[in-house]
Design a protein around this motif. Structure first.
Motif, PDB file in Angstrom:
ATOM      1  N   LEU A 174     -49.274 -31.234  -3.981  1.00  0.00           N
ATOM      2  CA  LEU A 174     -49.696 -29.850  -4.157  1.00  0.00           C
ATOM      3  C   LEU A 174     -50.706 -29.481  -3.076  1.00  0.00           C
ATOM      4  CD1 LEU A 174     -50.346 -29.473  -8.023  1.00  0.00           C
ATOM      5  CD2 LEU A 174     -48.456 -28.475  -6.717  1.00  0.00           C
ATOM      6  N   PRO A 175     -50.715 -28.221  -2.623  1.00  0.00           N
ATOM      7  CA  PRO A 175     -51.790 -27.784  -1.727  1.00  0.00           C
ATOM      8  C   PRO A 175     -53.090 -27.653  -2.508  1.00  0.00           C
ATOM      9  CG  PRO A 175     -50.355 -25.936  -2.282  1.00  0.00           C
ATOM     10  CD  PRO A 175     -49.711 -27.169  -2.848  1.00  0.00           C
ATOM     11  N   VAL A 176     -54.215 -27.678  -1.802  1.00  0.00           N
ATOM     12  CA  VAL A 176     -55.522 -27.670  -2.462  1.00  0.00           C
ATOM     13  C   VAL A 176     -55.682 -26.477  -3.388  1.00  0.00           C
ATOM     14  CG1 VAL A 176     -58.010 -27.506  -2.097  1.00  0.00           C
ATOM     15  CG2 VAL A 176     -56.650 -28.961  -0.615  1.00  0.00           C
ATOM     16  N   ARG A 177     -55.380 -25.268  -2.923  1.00  0.00           N
ATOM     17  CA  ARG A 177     -55.621 -24.071  -3.727  1.00  0.00           C
ATOM     18  C   ARG A 177     -54.833 -24.087  -5.024  1.00  0.00           C
ATOM     19  NH1 ARG A 177     -59.487 -21.919  -5.117  1.00  0.00           N
ATOM     20  NH2 ARG A 177     -60.163 -22.317  -2.986  1.00  0.00           N
ATOM     21  N   THR A 178     -53.552 -24.441  -4.948  1.00  0.00           N
ATOM     22  CA  THR A 178     -52.734 -24.513  -6.167  1.00  0.00           C
ATOM     23  C   THR A 178     -53.268 -25.582  -7.112  1.00  0.00           C
ATOM     24  OG1 THR A 178     -50.780 -23.858  -4.901  1.00  0.00           O
ATOM     25  CG2 THR A 178     -50.399 -24.866  -7.057  1.00  0.00           C
ATOM     26  N   ALA A 179     -53.658 -26.714  -6.545  1.00  0.00           N
ATOM     27  CA  ALA A 179     -54.140 -27.829  -7.366  1.00  0.00           C
ATOM     28  C   ALA A 179     -55.419 -27.471  -8.110  1.00  0.00           C
ATOM     29  CB  ALA A 179     -54.371 -29.060  -6.488  1.00  0.00           C
ATOM     30  N   VAL A 180     -56.370 -26.816  -7.427  1.00  0.00           N
ATOM     31  CA  VAL A 180     -57.638 -26.511  -8.098  1.00  0.00           C
ATOM     32  C   VAL A 180     -57.475 -25.450  -9.175  1.00  0.00           C
ATOM     33  CG1 VAL A 180     -59.091 -27.254  -6.183  1.00  0.00           C
ATOM     34  CG2 VAL A 180     -58.368 -24.868  -6.303  1.00  0.00           C
ATOM     35  N   ILE A 181     -56.569 -24.502  -8.957  1.00  0.00           N
ATOM     36  CA  ILE A 181     -56.320 -23.477  -9.989  1.00  0.00           C
ATOM     37  C   ILE A 181     -55.705 -24.129 -11.225  1.00  0.00           C
ATOM     38  CG2 ILE A 181     -54.937 -21.448 -10.583  1.00  0.00           C
ATOM     39  CD1 ILE A 181     -55.310 -20.510  -7.676  1.00  0.00           C
ATOM     40  N   LEU A 182     -54.709 -24.978 -11.006  1.00  0.00           N
ATOM     41  CA  LEU A 182     -54.074 -25.681 -12.122  1.00  0.00           C
ATOM     42  C   LEU A 182     -55.077 -26.572 -12.845  1.00  0.00           C
ATOM     43  CD1 LEU A 182     -51.431 -26.336 -13.616  1.00  0.00           C
ATOM     44  CD2 LEU A 182     -51.031 -28.152 -11.937  1.00  0.00           C
ATOM     45  N   ALA A 183     -55.903 -27.279 -12.071  1.00  0.00           N
ATOM     46  CA  ALA A 183     -56.909 -28.152 -12.678  1.00  0.00           C
ATOM     47  C   ALA A 183     -57.934 -27.353 -13.465  1.00  0.00           C
ATOM     48  CB  ALA A 183     -57.613 -28.976 -11.591  1.00  0.00           C
ATOM     49  N   GLY A 184     -58.327 -26.182 -12.955  1.00  0.00           N
ATOM     50  CA  GLY A 184     -59.294 -25.350 -13.658  1.00  0.00           C
ATOM     51  C   GLY A 184     -58.778 -24.890 -15.009  1.00  0.00           C
ATOM     52  N   ILE A 185     -57.521 -24.494 -15.057  1.00  0.00           N
ATOM     53  CA  ILE A 185     -56.918 -24.054 -16.323  1.00  0.00           C
ATOM     54  C   ILE A 185     -56.878 -25.212 -17.325  1.00  0.00           C
ATOM     55  CG2 ILE A 185     -54.768 -23.262 -17.394  1.00  0.00           C
ATOM     56  CD1 ILE A 185     -54.235 -21.720 -14.743  1.00  0.00           C
ATOM     57  N   MET A 200     -62.028 -24.445 -10.062  1.00  0.00           N
ATOM     58  CA  MET A 200     -61.235 -23.581  -9.188  1.00  0.00           C
ATOM     59  C   MET A 200     -61.930 -23.325  -7.851  1.00  0.00           C
ATOM     60  SD  MET A 200     -59.638 -20.765 -11.783  1.00  0.00           S
ATOM     61  CE  MET A 200     -58.656 -21.257 -13.208  1.00  0.00           C
ATOM     62  N   ALA A 201     -63.273 -23.470  -7.843  1.00  0.00           N
ATOM     63  CA  ALA A 201     -64.011 -23.301  -6.591  1.00  0.00           C
ATOM     64  C   ALA A 201     -63.798 -24.485  -5.651  1.00  0.00           C
ATOM     65  CB  ALA A 201     -65.510 -23.133  -6.877  1.00  0.00           C
ATOM     66  N   GLY A 202     -63.273 -25.589  -6.186  1.00  0.00           N
ATOM     67  CA  GLY A 202     -62.891 -26.734  -5.365  1.00  0.00           C
ATOM     68  C   GLY A 202     -64.024 -27.690  -5.074  1.00  0.00           C
ATOM     69  N   GLY A 203     -63.769 -28.651  -4.239  1.00  0.00           N
ATOM     70  CA  GLY A 203     -64.747 -29.664  -3.856  1.00  0.00           C
ATOM     71  C   GLY A 203     -64.144 -30.526  -2.764  1.00  0.00           C
ATOM     72  N   LYS A 204     -63.851 -29.886  -1.610  1.00  0.00           N
ATOM     73  CA  LYS A 204     -63.066 -30.553  -0.562  1.00  0.00           C
ATOM     74  C   LYS A 204     -63.749 -31.790   0.006  1.00  0.00           C
ATOM     75  CE  LYS A 204     -60.592 -26.385   0.848  1.00  0.00           C
ATOM     76  NZ  LYS A 204     -60.275 -25.456   1.968  1.00  0.00           N
ATOM     77  N   ARG A 205     -65.104 -31.789   0.046  1.00  0.00           N
ATOM     78  CA  ARG A 205     -65.798 -32.932   0.622  1.00  0.00           C
ATOM     79  C   ARG A 205     -65.493 -34.210  -0.166  1.00  0.00           C
ATOM     80  NH1 ARG A 205     -70.254 -31.370   3.964  1.00  0.00           N
ATOM     81  NH2 ARG A 205     -70.540 -29.120   4.024  1.00  0.00           N
ATOM     82  N   ILE A 206     -65.584 -34.107  -1.496  1.00  0.00           N
ATOM     83  CA  ILE A 206     -65.374 -35.288  -2.332  1.00  0.00           C
ATOM     84  C   ILE A 206     -63.887 -35.609  -2.466  1.00  0.00           C
ATOM     85  CG2 ILE A 206     -65.795 -36.269  -4.629  1.00  0.00           C
ATOM     86  CD1 ILE A 206     -68.304 -34.534  -4.762  1.00  0.00           C
ATOM     87  N   ILE A 207     -63.037 -34.574  -2.433  1.00  0.00           N
ATOM     88  CA  ILE A 207     -61.592 -34.804  -2.449  1.00  0.00           C
ATOM     89  C   ILE A 207     -61.198 -35.699  -1.282  1.00  0.00           C
ATOM     90  CG2 ILE A 207     -59.343 -33.693  -2.075  1.00  0.00           C
ATOM     91  CD1 ILE A 207     -60.423 -31.298  -3.673  1.00  0.00           C
ATOM     92  N   LYS A 208     -61.788 -35.460  -0.120  1.00  0.00           N
ATOM     93  CA  LYS A 208     -61.481 -36.258   1.074  1.00  0.00           C
ATOM     94  C   LYS A 208     -61.896 -37.709   0.871  1.00  0.00           C
ATOM     95  CE  LYS A 208     -62.175 -36.403   6.077  1.00  0.00           C
ATOM     96  NZ  LYS A 208     -62.845 -35.769   7.238  1.00  0.00           N
ATOM     97  N   THR A 209     -63.084 -37.918   0.291  1.00  0.00           N
ATOM     98  CA  THR A 209     -63.557 -39.292   0.068  1.00  0.00           C
ATOM     99  C   THR A 209     -62.650 -40.041  -0.893  1.00  0.00           C
ATOM    100  OG1 THR A 209     -65.857 -38.678   0.480  1.00  0.00           O
ATOM    101  CG2 THR A 209     -65.472 -40.694  -0.781  1.00  0.00           C
TER     102      THR A 209
END
Length: 343
Positions: A37-48, A240-249
């Protein structure tokens, strides 16, 4: 005093929001890093799914609200200092991309604030040992072991299939497991903020203050319904606001993960976290999924795991409680200068 209580509630919801984007990686790091999944779709789904998971129970919230300190030792300033200490540590670790525990930051903050206010004996160290320190060790070990064994079993089951078939199937399975992980994350992490708000409300009533409608106050140890939904919404929007820094780690730096490995890690993490939620244990979802990722990597070969990165993560685990306690301890004295001892 009502104004101070409202401030505490707002800061608790801010903490919950920060928890969401700080821990977004827990649910979606692997599904993003493998390209499912792309990041934006993934964070929206995870937020729900965080929101849905958050409204399924309150066992962890009750532990936070009543297990660590008696209401007589808690004031609104104590709760506010605990939240500030936890937020400072969360933001520091988020900035540097370190997947630390928001749960342990909050508990450490509460310990530091209570000790600063009423002394060492005012905090329930037995609960800290039973509900936090022992699970701090056992939950990552359980996640690592389950993920390690599950990954070996999966490799055995798919050995007869073509690699392309395994790749397609595991991508679909990983989408399901990512949803399960997001649900379990909400079921445990959102309840920490529910518990801290309930603790503030109980302290407000215990101090003899009035001004809140009775329908908004807790009955016994029950968490008010409005608190459940407010915290669920806060962590959902935060995710939904994400967390790209930690996602990368978590998704790339620990190991280079495949969809099948991602499915194994997320399934093992979900099992560990949902078990803890049912028992009312405020475990670190960050610790669990990090250990599960290490477990699936180690099932291939020990050298597949970048143990230097893993060591930095473990160091953050060790430092979280004392560091957030220290920030909260100092915050209490600053808040006293503003609000006075009576608050």
């Amino acid at each position: 005093m009502l104004t101070l209580l409202i401030l505490v509630i707002v800061v608790a919801l801010v903490f919950d929001y920060i928890n969401g984007f700080h821990d977004a990686a827990n649910a979606i790091a692997t599904v993003v890093s493998t390209g499912v999944l792309p990041v934006r779709t993934a964070v929206i789904l995870a937020g729900i799914l965080n929101f849905i998971g958050a409204i399924t129970g309150t066992a962890v919230a009750k532990t936070i609200a009543s297990g660590f300190a008696e209401p007589m030792f808690v004031t609104q300033v104590v709760v506010l200092a605990a939240l500030i200490g936890a937020c400072i540590w969360n933001l520091l670790t988020w900035w540097y991309g370190i997947p630390s525990s928001s749960s342990h930051a909050l508990i450490g903050g509460l310990a530091g604030a209570v000790v600063a206010h009423a002394g060492v004996s005012a905090f329930n160290w037995g609960t800290l040992t039973d509900k936090v320190l022992i699970p701090l060790v056992l939950s990552p070990l359980a996640g690592f072991t389950i993920a390690f064994l599950f990954m070996i079993a999966l490799l055995w089951m798919v050995r007869a299939f073509k690699p392309a078939t395994v790749q397609r199937g595991s991508r679909r399975l990983q989408l399901i497991s990512a949803c399960m992980m997001a649900f379990s994350h909400g079921s445990n992490d959102a309840q920490k903020a529910m518990g801290i708000i309930t603790l503030a409300l109980v302290a407000f009533v215990a101090a003899g203050f009035t001004g809140m409608p009775e329908s908004m106050l807790p009955v016994g140890k029950d968490v008010p319904t409005w608190v459940v939904f407010a915290c669920a919404a806060a962590i959902g929007f935060g995710t939904m606001a994400g967390g790209k820094r930690i996602i990368k780690t978590m998704g790339a730096k620990i190991i280079r993960i495949t969809p099948l490995q991602g499915f194994a890690a997320e399934t093992a993490g979900t099992a560990t976290i949902l078990t803890a939620s049912a028992m009312g244990v405020p475990v670190s979802t960050t610790h669990c999924i990090s250990a599960c990722i290490m477990g699936v990597g180690a099932s291939k070969r020990l050298s597949a795991v970048r143990w230097g990165v893993a060591g930095n993560i473990v160091l953050a685990w060790v430092l979280t409680i004392p560091a957030s306690a220290g920030f909260a301890y100092l915050s209490l004295f600053g808040l006293r200068a503003i609000f006075g001892d009576a608050a």
